[in-house]
Design a protein around this motif. Structure first.
Motif, mmCIF file in Angstrom:
data_model
loop_
_atom_site.group_PDB
_atom_site.id
_atom_site.type_symbol
_atom_site.label_atom_id
_atom_site.label_comp_id
_atom_site.label_asym_id
_atom_site.label_seq_id
_atom_site.Cartn_x
_atom_site.Cartn_y
_atom_site.Cartn_z
ATOM 1 N N PHE A 60 0.844 -1.199 0.000
ATOM 2 C CA PHE A 60 0.000 0.000 0.000
ATOM 3 C C PHE A 60 0.879 1.248 0.000
ATOM 4 O O PHE A 60 1.869 1.329 0.728
ATOM 5 N N PRO A 76 -2.401 -1.106 5.108
ATOM 6 C CA PRO A 76 -2.651 0.335 5.197
ATOM 7 C C PRO A 76 -2.533 0.855 6.620
ATOM 8 O O PRO A 76 -2.446 2.065 6.837
ATOM 9 N N GLY A 96 -2.501 5.488 -0.920
ATOM 10 C CA GLY A 96 -3.401 4.440 -0.471
ATOM 11 C C GLY A 96 -3.609 3.317 -1.456
ATOM 12 O O GLY A 96 -4.247 2.305 -1.125
ATOM 13 N N TYR A 98 -3.042 0.017 -3.798
ATOM 14 C CA TYR A 98 -2.372 -1.280 -3.617
ATOM 15 C C TYR A 98 -1.680 -1.585 -4.939
ATOM 16 O O TYR A 98 -2.342 -1.735 -5.974
ATOM 17 N N SER A 129 -1.135 -1.132 -10.714
ATOM 18 C CA SER A 129 -2.106 -1.220 -9.628
ATOM 19 C C SER A 129 -2.677 -2.632 -9.550
ATOM 20 O O SER A 129 -2.862 -3.303 -10.569
ATOM 21 N N VAL A 132 -7.747 -5.038 -4.765
ATOM 22 C CA VAL A 132 -7.723 -5.566 -3.405
ATOM 23 C C VAL A 132 -8.765 -6.671 -3.341
ATOM 24 O O VAL A 132 -9.903 -6.469 -2.921
#
Length: 479
Positions: A60, A76, A96, A98, A129, A132
């Motif tokens: 993160f 995070p 923030g 991932y 990217s 999640v």
């Protein structure tokens, strides 16, 4: 509950070291026992060695004040990880996000140039990217009942109130442009000193980083890194302006995504929180305990809840809002409340962005507690019918009782010394007619629904305090 019993009930099936107590800061926990299970899983995937010179990291993003460096962490909720260096012509990933990044290990150029400080980093040759999508592998945290049981084992309080306070630790995700979180106000019919002991206990369960306002940046190896603004838990007494900002406008000047609030309220602030509670003396007590013993398992559950954002359809909100408005109007008529009681920011706020939204926050908090990813109209109606409406009714009744007592016997009257069920029964049965002898002990006992000796003891206290008298032995009238 001692540590061994806590471990036996809530630790062994979740985390082999969940009984360890933690004094570390939330964002600088050491790897191992202090991590939630899902954090440990992410840690295992955090680093891979591709070749002799290339490394692959998944984590993160945390922006720093150096526009060429970001801190990558497995969770995070952590501020320990690996610095990633980006050339100035490369676009930085969002704060923030991932991501997966591949590159060789280097010394970050800017700190070396500015202060001759060597900061080890990974030079990002490629990055992308990642979604999640690991939630299906995350083991659900403690249930609402389990959370309530270990939090309030040393607290005497109605089960419904315990569940409301437990939902503060579960919190609620943001909706539209509003911050998330859940706010609860406490009208102290019980002793304020006892209520403050409860708030102090709740405050002590979570580490300092979760309470109050924290610096916007933290130092990691001398590099200023933007601190996560995920969730804050405030407990205490707050001004009208501060409560309006959080409870009504749903804004937070400190920039947190979610803010849970448990606070003592007065006449001006009682109607602002999502769930107003009135704590009566006969149902409420607090034993002193060490809240830090509960910190680690509850903290792991609390940050795990943050991983889930239950979705809700607009048609579900519309359907439940109609139901809530109907029940609100019935409640207003039942208690003889003025029309303005339905105005924005008041007790029975009927604005679609007011009390019905409080119901939505309760429903989404409950969905998190049961690890559900969707909220239905049925869930919203259940949140109103089983949580918010009963809390509002009790709050109105006990608040009216307190206001009536202050009107009759003076402001600051210590009605927390009396059993409120008995006090309500006497006020209901004493017709106030000239020449009336007043109700008997048996009539008061039956109306209050308490044991005879409890009613007798309360009546004796009220008589000693000068709030009632016996016009004839065994008959009672209010002064």
């Amino acid at each position: 509950m001692d540590v061994e019993e806590l471990f036996r009930r809530h630790g062994s099936e979740r985390d082999q070291l969940a009984d360890a107590t933690s004094v570390s800061d939330l964002y600088t926990r050491q790897y191992g026992a202090e991590l939630a299970r899902w954090e440990s899983q992410l840690l295992q995937q955090f680093q891979e060695k591709e070749t002799a010179r290339l490394f692959r990291y998944r984590g993160f993003v945390h922006h720093t004040r150096d526009t060429t460096l970001v801190l990558l962490t497995p969770s995070p909720w952590l501020m320990e990880g690996e610095f990633i260096f980006f050339d100035r012509d490369h676009e930085l990933p969002p704060d923030g996000a991932y991501i997966e990044v591949v590159g060789p290990r280097v010394a970050a150029p800017q700190p070396l140039q500015d202060s001759q400080t060597i900061i080890r980093a990974i030079a990002a040759e490629t990055w992308n990217s990642l979604s999640v999508d690991f939630l299906s592998d995350v083991r659900p945290p403690m249930s609402l009942k389990e959370l309530s049981n270990i939090l309030f084992e040393r607290v005497g309080m109605a089960e419904s109130s315990k569940r409301v306070f437990a939902r503060l630790f579960v919190s609620s995700p943001p909706y539209q442009d509003s911050i998330g979180g859940l706010t609860t106000g406490i009208q102290a019919i019980a002793s304020q000193a006892q209520v403050r002991r409860l708030l102090s206990f709740i405050r002590g369960v979570l580490p300092p980083a979760m309470k109050g306002r924290q610096p916007s940046h933290r130092s990691v190896q001398g590099i200023k890194v933007r601190a996560p603004r995920l969730w804050r838990f405030d407990v205490g007494s707050y001004s009208v302006n501060r409560m309006q900002e959080l409870c009504v406008h749903r804004k937070d000047s400190a920039g947190y995504r979610e803010v849970s609030l448990g606070t003592l309220t007065g006449t001006e602030t009682a109607s602002l929180p999502d769930v107003p509670l009135a704590l009566a003396s006969e149902d409420f007590w607090v034993e002193t305990g060490d809240p830090s013993q509960l910190r680690l398992p509850i903290l792991k559950s609390a940050i795990t809840f943050q991983m889930l954002t239950p979705t809700i359809a607009k048609r579900s909100i519309d359907s439940s809002t109609e139901h809530i408005l109907y029940r609100l109007e019935a409640m207003r008529e039942s208690y003889g409340l003025e029309e303005r009681a339905l105005a924005r920011g008041n007790l029975l706020d009927a604005d679609a962005l007011g009390r019905p939204l409080s119901t939505l926050r309760l429903a989404r908090s409950t969905a998190r507690a049961y690890w559900k990813d969707k909220v239905t109209a049925k869930d919203l109606k259940h949140a109103w019918n089983r949580v918010l409406e009963p809390a509002l009714k009790e709050f109105i009744e006990l608040t009216e009782l307190k206001e009536g007592a202050e009107k009759d016997w003076g402001k600051g009257s210590r009605i927390d010394k009396f059993n409120t069920k008995v006090l309500k029964a006497v006020k209901k049965l004493d017709a106030g007619k000239q020449g009336s002898l007043g109700p008997t002990l048996n009539e008061i006992t039956e109306e209050a629904g308490v044991e005879r000796h409890v009613a007798a003891e309360t009546l004796a206290r009220m008589k000693d305090s000068g709030v009632l008298y016996e016009p004839r032995p065994g008959r009672y009238r209010l002064v």
